[in-house]
Design a protein around this motif. Structure first.
Motif, PDB file in Angstrom:
ATOM      1  N   ARG D  43      -3.844   4.854 -31.987  1.00 15.99           N
ATOM      2  CA  ARG D  43      -3.012   4.495 -31.322  1.00 15.99           C
ATOM      3  C   ARG D  43      -3.372   5.557 -29.577  1.00 15.99           C
ATOM      4  O   ARG D  43      -3.241   6.731 -29.756  1.00 15.99           O
ATOM      5  CB  ARG D  43      -1.289   5.443 -31.959  1.00 15.99           C
ATOM      6  CG  ARG D  43      -0.675   4.139 -32.922  1.00 15.99           C
ATOM      7  CD  ARG D  43       0.384   3.340 -32.237  1.00 15.99           C
ATOM      8  NE  ARG D  43       1.033   2.961 -33.715  1.00 15.99           N
ATOM      9  CZ  ARG D  43       0.773   2.727 -34.285  1.00 15.99           C
ATOM     10  NH1 ARG D  43      -0.751   1.806 -34.825  1.00 15.99           N
ATOM     11  NH2 ARG D  43       1.248   2.054 -35.893  1.00 15.99           N
ATOM     12  N   LEU D  44      -2.100   4.481 -28.921  1.00 17.34           N
ATOM     13  CA  LEU D  44      -3.595   5.604 -27.450  1.00 17.34           C
ATOM     14  C   LEU D  44      -2.016   5.812 -27.010  1.00 17.34           C
ATOM     15  O   LEU D  44      -1.050   4.768 -26.522  1.00 17.34           O
ATOM     16  CB  LEU D  44      -4.286   5.101 -26.708  1.00 17.34           C
ATOM     17  CG  LEU D  44      -4.629   5.880 -25.726  1.00 17.34           C
ATOM     18  CD1 LEU D  44      -6.052   5.667 -25.197  1.00 17.34           C
ATOM     19  CD2 LEU D  44      -3.740   5.317 -24.160  1.00 17.34           C
ATOM     20  N   GLN D  45      -1.287   6.716 -26.486  1.00 17.68           N
ATOM     21  CA  GLN D  45      -0.379   7.713 -25.528  1.00 17.68           C
ATOM     22  C   GLN D  45      -0.525   8.156 -24.074  1.00 17.68           C
ATOM     23  O   GLN D  45      -1.563   9.187 -24.648  1.00 17.68           O
ATOM     24  CB  GLN D  45       0.931   8.370 -26.089  1.00 17.68           C
ATOM     25  CG  GLN D  45       1.988   8.696 -25.435  1.00 17.68           C
ATOM     26  CD  GLN D  45       3.577   8.858 -26.181  1.00 17.68           C
ATOM     27  OE1 GLN D  45       3.322   8.997 -26.735  1.00 17.68           O
ATOM     28  NE2 GLN D  45       4.212   9.386 -25.333  1.00 17.68           N
ATOM     29  N   GLU D  46      -0.413   7.745 -23.286  1.00 20.22           N
ATOM     30  CA  GLU D  46      -0.765   8.564 -22.195  1.00 20.22           C
ATOM     31  C   GLU D  46       0.642   9.778 -21.661  1.00 20.22           C
ATOM     32  O   GLU D  46       1.585   8.982 -21.831  1.00 20.22           O
ATOM     33  CB  GLU D  46      -0.554   7.516 -20.909  1.00 20.22           C
ATOM     34  CG  GLU D  46      -0.538   8.046 -19.256  1.00 20.22           C
ATOM     35  CD  GLU D  46      -1.344   7.287 -18.238  1.00 20.22           C
ATOM     36  OE1 GLU D  46      -1.800   6.261 -18.184  1.00 20.22           O
ATOM     37  OE2 GLU D  46      -0.049   7.061 -17.104  1.00 20.22           O
ATOM     38  N   LEU D  47      -0.194  10.823 -21.708  1.00 22.32           N
ATOM     39  CA  LEU D  47       1.400  12.103 -21.193  1.00 22.32           C
ATOM     40  C   LEU D  47       1.555  12.510 -19.868  1.00 22.32           C
ATOM     41  O   LEU D  47       2.454  12.451 -19.449  1.00 22.32           O
ATOM     42  CB  LEU D  47       0.864  12.938 -22.106  1.00 22.32           C
ATOM     43  CG  LEU D  47       1.354  12.723 -23.457  1.00 22.32           C
ATOM     44  CD1 LEU D  47       0.683  13.711 -24.326  1.00 22.32           C
ATOM     45  CD2 LEU D  47       2.153  12.382 -24.499  1.00 22.32           C
ATOM     46  N   ARG D  60       1.866  21.550 -20.130  1.00 17.43           N
ATOM     47  CA  ARG D  60       1.366  21.661 -21.236  1.00 17.43           C
ATOM     48  C   ARG D  60       2.760  22.742 -22.273  1.00 17.43           C
ATOM     49  O   ARG D  60       2.221  21.802 -23.505  1.00 17.43           O
ATOM     50  CB  ARG D  60       0.638  23.104 -21.573  1.00 17.43           C
ATOM     51  CG  ARG D  60      -0.870  23.891 -20.356  1.00 17.43           C
ATOM     52  CD  ARG D  60      -1.300  24.826 -20.202  1.00 17.43           C
ATOM     53  NE  ARG D  60      -2.621  24.324 -20.140  1.00 17.43           N
ATOM     54  CZ  ARG D  60      -2.776  24.791 -18.548  1.00 17.43           C
ATOM     55  NH1 ARG D  60      -2.526  25.222 -17.967  1.00 17.43           N
ATOM     56  NH2 ARG D  60      -4.175  23.795 -18.416  1.00 17.43           N
ATOM     57  N   GLU D  61       3.606  22.746 -21.957  1.00 21.66           N
ATOM     58  CA  GLU D  61       4.532  21.866 -22.911  1.00 21.66           C
ATOM     59  C   GLU D  61       5.010  20.777 -23.364  1.00 21.66           C
ATOM     60  O   GLU D  61       4.864  20.854 -24.882  1.00 21.66           O
ATOM     61  CB  GLU D  61       6.271  22.801 -21.980  1.00 21.66           C
ATOM     62  CG  GLU D  61       7.749  22.495 -22.581  1.00 21.66           C
ATOM     63  CD  GLU D  61       7.560  24.083 -23.644  1.00 21.66           C
ATOM     64  OE1 GLU D  61       6.847  24.955 -23.342  1.00 21.66           O
ATOM     65  OE2 GLU D  61       8.040  24.258 -24.864  1.00 21.66           O
ATOM     66  N   ILE D  62       4.629  19.825 -22.370  1.00 22.87           N
ATOM     67  CA  ILE D  62       4.659  18.634 -22.750  1.00 22.87           C
ATOM     68  C   ILE D  62       3.888  18.039 -23.668  1.00 22.87           C
ATOM     69  O   ILE D  62       4.522  17.566 -24.324  1.00 22.87           O
ATOM     70  CB  ILE D  62       4.463  17.263 -21.717  1.00 22.87           C
ATOM     71  CG1 ILE D  62       6.009  17.636 -20.688  1.00 22.87           C
ATOM     72  CG2 ILE D  62       4.857  15.962 -21.974  1.00 22.87           C
ATOM     73  CD1 ILE D  62       5.494  16.702 -19.124  1.00 22.87           C
ATOM     74  N   ILE D  63       3.020  18.725 -23.991  1.00 23.59           N
ATOM     75  CA  ILE D  63       1.581  18.255 -24.394  1.00 23.59           C
ATOM     76  C   ILE D  63       2.000  18.972 -25.858  1.00 23.59           C
ATOM     77  O   ILE D  63       1.484  17.694 -26.956  1.00 23.59           O
ATOM     78  CB  ILE D  63       0.252  18.798 -23.983  1.00 23.59           C
ATOM     79  CG1 ILE D  63      -0.307  18.456 -22.371  1.00 23.59           C
ATOM     80  CG2 ILE D  63      -0.634  18.704 -24.677  1.00 23.59           C
ATOM     81  CD1 ILE D  63      -1.484  18.637 -22.014  1.00 23.59           C
ATOM     82  N   ALA D  89      -5.273  27.054 -25.711  1.00 26.40           N
ATOM     83  CA  ALA D  89      -5.121  27.901 -26.987  1.00 26.40           C
ATOM     84  C   ALA D  89      -3.752  28.529 -26.803  1.00 26.40           C
ATOM     85  O   ALA D  89      -3.404  28.512 -27.584  1.00 26.40           O
ATOM     86  CB  ALA D  89      -5.779  29.437 -25.619  1.00 26.40           C
ATOM     87  N   VAL D  90      -2.578  27.460 -25.749  1.00 24.24           N
ATOM     88  CA  VAL D  90      -1.279  26.722 -26.272  1.00 24.24           C
ATOM     89  C   VAL D  90      -1.558  26.092 -27.067  1.00 24.24           C
ATOM     90  O   VAL D  90       0.049  26.471 -28.217  1.00 24.24           O
ATOM     91  CB  VAL D  90      -0.992  26.147 -25.107  1.00 24.24           C
ATOM     92  CG1 VAL D  90       0.038  25.502 -24.922  1.00 24.24           C
ATOM     93  CG2 VAL D  90      -0.901  26.575 -23.859  1.00 24.24           C
TER      94      VAL D  90
END
Lengths: 159, 159, 159, 159
Positions: D43-47, D60-63, D89-90
């Motif tokens: 599956r592919l989703q663009e963030l 980075r929180e979203i990711i 690292a996050v």
């Protein structure tokens, strides 16, 4: 250190206008790896330039001996897809090295090709898999002896 | 309006893994022209899919008739390079249309190819040349009947 | 002998990861011509590496002087498309040489590009057109002074 | 099933002539995978479509949240290379999924690019690595938290 053995097949085919023919040429792997920022950490040796449909027992013997004699633990073999499963079966008893066979449906020199992705996929596979013999095609890893090329679907699958 | 007649040759060759063979496929010209921002102003008709070494008098008759019957004044013919000069000679008496034959040493579908440049070159040639029959190859225009393919040098030259 | 003057623009843009930037690099023209079997018969000189939106009168003066001083009769100028018509107008009074300006919407180094076709098209144009100044874009020849870039349609058209 | 999250970076950059700019466009991954015979199993989703130099804590929180919420065990994240190590690292505390970050120095749409090899390499990595967070670049696998981008050498290396 990764040892690459090239045996021919589709990956390195070149179009020769002189004979209106498509034949195996010198290996594009060094150029392909260089384009992907890989300039060292491997050795490359050409064993033969054969369409895998033309391979016989003697050819497979040559490959087997080269693999056995190789001082490195990680071996990548580029090979025509038609009889790749046969060669994998011949090597299947080798237990101490990670041996990955890879090929392509379209030559590297084509504008649209699966070669580059396949080599990248195999490059990771040979580093990450435990010792044994494998085929890396269409984005999957197959254990030797349990894989075949589905000619109709033009992909590899588990048997 | 430019009429394109495709006859086969190297330009449209495709690699078919199923037979380890390189054969003439459907024409890439519409895609090639579209990539260069040309979406209209031409018609394309496939006359045959032949390696020019396999062409005979009947094939050249077909090409000659198609050119004669064509309602447009500017005609581009894609053709294998090996016997392009022969076909040009067969057409040489046609005086009322600008007819340009063009081919390539490497198929359009290769990563490195002369096809795209050659088609661009021919596209200008067919618009700028006075009526007559010409070959447009390796960046030069040759008049039909005064050109041959130098097999050794793999280029076209004046005779 | 064809003289090529490069001035920058889209054709020779390179992607530099270090600055996440796309900038004009060294000219790809010799490599492009070589891939199309053209190894001689031209000279190439880089005049500047400018996005044509950044060109000013001084830049156009440089181009005009280079063209005037050139000993050859056939001159190809690669140029950014945004102000190509302006530069063509500046050169429009030159009557004794065939001067063709050409550019592209997509850099030569892209997988899909109009550069190669455009250069082939311009290569024929500069050999076949009578002395004067022209723009060769999207498969057409335009006389300087009677052409503009239609920004919305992203193509050149007659005014 | 492999989940792909795209965040921008170099891989999906497109050249827009209208602004003489190179910007992140729609993802080429489906086309790239299709060319390599992979049509399903992901599956592919663009963030987001960000140059990684422009990423902040919120991005980075979203990711991180997308990865946590993902129902699949194998996750591939395409990401700009400049701050890929920061994002890794996050994510480093996530222990139950195999998470591989991958990027490229040259966009996929370039004629010469490392994208295709890198995606192939990452495709194998995400299937073969044990749960954890990794960076897959220049043909090597790096554990998150022990890797950095060497700007001068333009490659990733162990810290």
């Amino acid at each position: 250190m990764i040892q690459i053995f090239t045996t021919g097949g589709t990956i390195d085919k070149v179009y020769f206008d002189a004979n209106s023919e498509f034949e195996v040429g010198h290996s594009v792997l060094p150029e392909l790896l260089s384009e992907s920022n890989i300039h060292e950490g491997y050795r490359l040796q050409e064993l033969m330039r054969k369409d895998s449909l033309e391979m016989d027992d003697k050819d497979r013997e040559i490959i087997l001996n080269a693999v056995r004699a190789c001082e490195y633990q990680q071996i990548l073999i580029t090979h025509g897809t038609d009889t790749m499963a046969n060669t994998a079966a011949v090597l299947a008893d080798l237990k101490e090295k990670t041996i990955v066979l890879v090929g392509a449906m379209q030559p590297a020199r084509m504008r649209r090709t699966d070669t580059t992705f396949n080599i990248g996929f195999a490059w990771a596979s040979v580093q990450l898999l435990p010792p044994g013999v494998y085929i890396a095609m269409n984005g999957e890893v197959f254990a030797a002896g349990a894989v075949r090329k589905n000619l109709k679907a033009q992909r590899f699958e588990r048997t």
